[in-house]
Design a protein around this motif. Structure first.
Motif, PDB file in Angstrom:
ATOM      1  N   LEU A   6      44.816  41.286  39.144  1.00  7.53           N
ATOM      2  CA  LEU A   6      45.202  40.646  39.426  1.00  7.53           C
ATOM      3  C   LEU A   6      46.210  41.563  40.442  1.00  7.53           C
ATOM      4  CD1 LEU A   6      46.782  38.208  40.772  1.00  7.53           C
ATOM      5  CD2 LEU A   6      48.255  38.258  38.611  1.00  7.53           C
ATOM      6  N   LEU A 117      43.436  32.635  40.981  1.00  2.60           N
ATOM      7  CA  LEU A 117      43.961  33.890  41.087  1.00  2.60           C
ATOM      8  C   LEU A 117      44.663  33.771  42.793  1.00  2.60           C
ATOM      9  CD1 LEU A 117      42.952  37.030  39.807  1.00  2.60           C
ATOM     10  CD2 LEU A 117      43.531  36.693  42.370  1.00  2.60           C
ATOM     11  N   GLY A 132      47.760  33.214  38.387  1.00  4.26           N
ATOM     12  CA  GLY A 132      46.358  32.948  37.408  1.00  4.26           C
ATOM     13  C   GLY A 132      46.250  31.165  36.723  1.00  4.26           C
TER      14      GLY A 132
END
Length: 279
Positions: A6, A117, A132
């Motif tokens: 991420l 995500l 997410g």
């Protein structure tokens, strides 16, 4: 959700945002071209795409990238994808052209049709929404990260507060007006904010709006990233049959009409579906 992954996506989106701002703040006259579907495209859209597509392709080996600013693979090819990145390099090109700041960089990872995500970066404000599946959602500003959650509706109704909708500046106003009248007749006062791009979904995710009805066309890259954030924050995004919005299930990349709902425990279906427009 892989936190390291991420963070890598956030960094890539910020790089794309900087490329967009170079065009946005340039003194040169902005050139606007028109694509085959009559939507506008600028040098900023293309500059962001050139950063996003190769950088995302390197993140996970064998995971393809689907970007608005590329030739679309056939559904025969796409239907074989279990995982892929879906990208809108500049969501809200019309807002970019109007120079009102309401545009975003959108990146989502799709697994078996579900956005798991998502990152929505707002270049002008240097704000990023991210989240997410199973790991929650947050909003990143200069002062740091703040966890975001959708807000409950029932206590606000009991306190006589208005139901807050967010809606598009440009699309579907008539249908939204009819929906507002229906909600007012059932729940009382309704307040409506108008805004461009996927920021509308993010307002629901962070508890600043209760509902975003989208009763006009969108494409899958317009919604996937922010849907991941909304769902990580506890909300839902459902189509006009009240089924969860899913991706890469058909040849067309157009979404059905949909609703972004903050408080999923409230019985919105009875209110929204009974007379909702047919897509």
């Amino acid at each position: 959700m892989n936190k390291a992954l991420l963070e890598q996506v956030i960094a890539i989106c910020k790089n794309a945002g900087e490329a967009i701002l170079e065009v946005y703040h340039s003194s040169a006259e902005l050139e606007v071209d028109t694509k085959a579907d009559d939507s506008p495209v600028t040098a900023a859209d293309l500059a962001a795409h050139k950063i996003l597509a190769p950088a995302l392709a390197r993140l996970i080996e064998g995971v393809p990238v689907l970007s608005e600013e590329q030739e679309m693979p056939s559904f025969a090819e796409r239907s074989q994808w279990q995982r892929y990145w879906i990208v809108d390099p500049l969501d809200g090109t019309k807002e970019f052209i109007r120079r009102n700041g309401e545009f975003t960089v959108n990146v989502a990872l799709i697994e078996n049709g579900e956005p798991v995500l998502g990152v929505v970066h707002v270049p002008v404000l240097d704000i990023t929404y991210a989240g997410g599946k199973g790991d929650g959602a947050f909003k990143r500003t200069e002062s740091g990260d703040t966890e975001i959650r959708v807000r409950p509706l029932k206590p606000r109704l009991e306190a006589g507060e208005a139901v807050e909708l967010v809606a598009s500046r440009s699309h579907g106003a008539g249908a939204v007006d009819q929906l507002v009248e229906r909600i007012e007749s059932r729940l009382g006062a309704v307040a409506c904010k108008n805004m461009g791009s996927s920021l509308k979904l993010c307002l629901v995710a962070e508890g600043d709006a209760d509902l975003y009805p989208r009763l006009a066309p969108t494409c899958e890259w317009d919604t996937a990233a922010a849907q991941a954030v909304v769902e990580a924050a506890g909300g839902i995004v459902v189509d006009d049959s009240f089924k969860l919005l899913r991706y890469n299930r058909k040849d067309s990349l157009l979404n059905p009409f949909f609703y972004v709902i903050g408080d999923a425990s409230y019985d919105w279906q009875d209110l929204l579906i009974a007379e909702s427009p047919v897509n």
